[in-house]
Design a protein around this motif. Structure first.
Motif, short mmCIF file in Angstrom:
data_model
loop_
_atom_site.label_atom_id
_atom_site.label_comp_id
_atom_site.label_asym_id
_atom_site.label_seq_id
_atom_site.Cartn_x
_atom_site.Cartn_y
_atom_site.Cartn_z
N ALA A 28 -44.98 15.80 61.11
CA ALA A 28 -44.87 16.88 62.10
C ALA A 28 -43.42 17.14 62.50
O ALA A 28 -43.03 18.29 62.71
CB ALA A 28 -45.72 16.56 63.32
N GLU A 29 -42.62 16.09 62.61
CA GLU A 29 -41.23 16.28 63.05
C GLU A 29 -40.41 17.10 62.05
O GLU A 29 -39.42 17.72 62.41
CB GLU A 29 -40.54 14.95 63.36
N VAL A 30 -40.85 17.15 60.80
CA VAL A 30 -40.17 17.95 59.78
C VAL A 30 -40.81 19.33 59.64
O VAL A 30 -40.13 20.35 59.63
CB VAL A 30 -40.17 17.21 58.42
N ILE A 31 -42.13 19.37 59.54
CA ILE A 31 -42.83 20.63 59.24
C ILE A 31 -42.91 21.55 60.45
O ILE A 31 -42.70 22.76 60.33
CB ILE A 31 -44.23 20.34 58.66
N GLN A 32 -43.19 21.03 61.63
CA GLN A 32 -43.41 21.88 62.80
C GLN A 32 -42.21 22.79 63.13
O GLN A 32 -42.41 23.99 63.36
CB GLN A 32 -43.77 21.02 64.02
N PRO A 33 -40.98 22.29 63.13
CA PRO A 33 -39.86 23.20 63.42
C PRO A 33 -39.70 24.34 62.40
O PRO A 33 -39.38 25.46 62.76
CB PRO A 33 -38.63 22.29 63.39
N ILE A 34 -39.97 24.05 61.13
CA ILE A 34 -39.88 25.08 60.09
C ILE A 34 -40.94 26.14 60.31
O ILE A 34 -40.67 27.35 60.25
CB ILE A 34 -40.01 24.45 58.69
N VAL A 35 -42.17 25.70 60.59
CA VAL A 35 -43.27 26.64 60.84
C VAL A 35 -42.99 27.47 62.10
O VAL A 35 -43.21 28.68 62.11
CB VAL A 35 -44.61 25.88 60.94
N ASN A 36 -42.49 26.84 63.15
CA ASN A 36 -42.19 27.56 64.38
C ASN A 36 -41.13 28.64 64.16
O ASN A 36 -41.25 29.76 64.68
CB ASN A 36 -41.74 26.60 65.48
N LEU A 37 -40.08 28.31 63.41
CA LEU A 37 -39.04 29.31 63.12
C LEU A 37 -39.62 30.48 62.33
O LEU A 37 -39.27 31.64 62.57
CB LEU A 37 -37.89 28.67 62.34
N ALA A 38 -40.51 30.20 61.40
CA ALA A 38 -41.14 31.27 60.62
C ALA A 38 -42.03 32.13 61.50
O ALA A 38 -42.05 33.36 61.36
CB ALA A 38 -41.95 30.67 59.46
N ARG A 39 -42.77 31.52 62.40
CA ARG A 39 -43.64 32.29 63.30
C ARG A 39 -42.83 33.19 64.23
O ARG A 39 -43.29 34.25 64.63
CB ARG A 39 -44.52 31.34 64.10
N ASP A 40 -41.62 32.75 64.57
CA ASP A 40 -40.75 33.55 65.42
C ASP A 40 -39.94 34.56 64.64
O ASP A 40 -39.15 35.31 65.22
CB ASP A 40 -39.80 32.63 66.21
#
Length: 78
Positions: A28-40
């Motif tokens: 999660a510490e790697v994937i979540q920030p990438i997914v959040n940036l994409a959603r934004d």
């Protein structure tokens, strides 16, 4: 070592599978920030990018990604 399904969207065809020694919080510490940036709207990613990001962040851990995982598609009848 374990196999887990990763869901980053509500579309099942975008799911992928990891075979890894990593715990959930490290994934999660790697994937979540990438997914959040994409959603934004700031970044784009694909499944390969997410798997490679995990490999880059944890080079001594086992991480392998699959788009299909036959174990989940196999049905045994007894």
């Amino acid at each position: 070592m374990r196999a887990i399904r990763i869901r980053t969207t509500s579309w099942p065809h975008e799911d992928f599978f990891l075979v890894t020694t990593l715990e959930d919080d490290r994934i999660a510490e790697v994937i979540q920030p990438i997914v959040n940036l994409a959603r934004d709207g700031y970044e784009k990613y694909d499944r390969h990018t997410l798997v490679q990001s995990l490999k880059d962040r944890f080079p001594l851990e086992y991480v392998d990604g699959y788009y299909r995982f036959p174990i989940w598609e196999t049905q045994l009848n007894f």
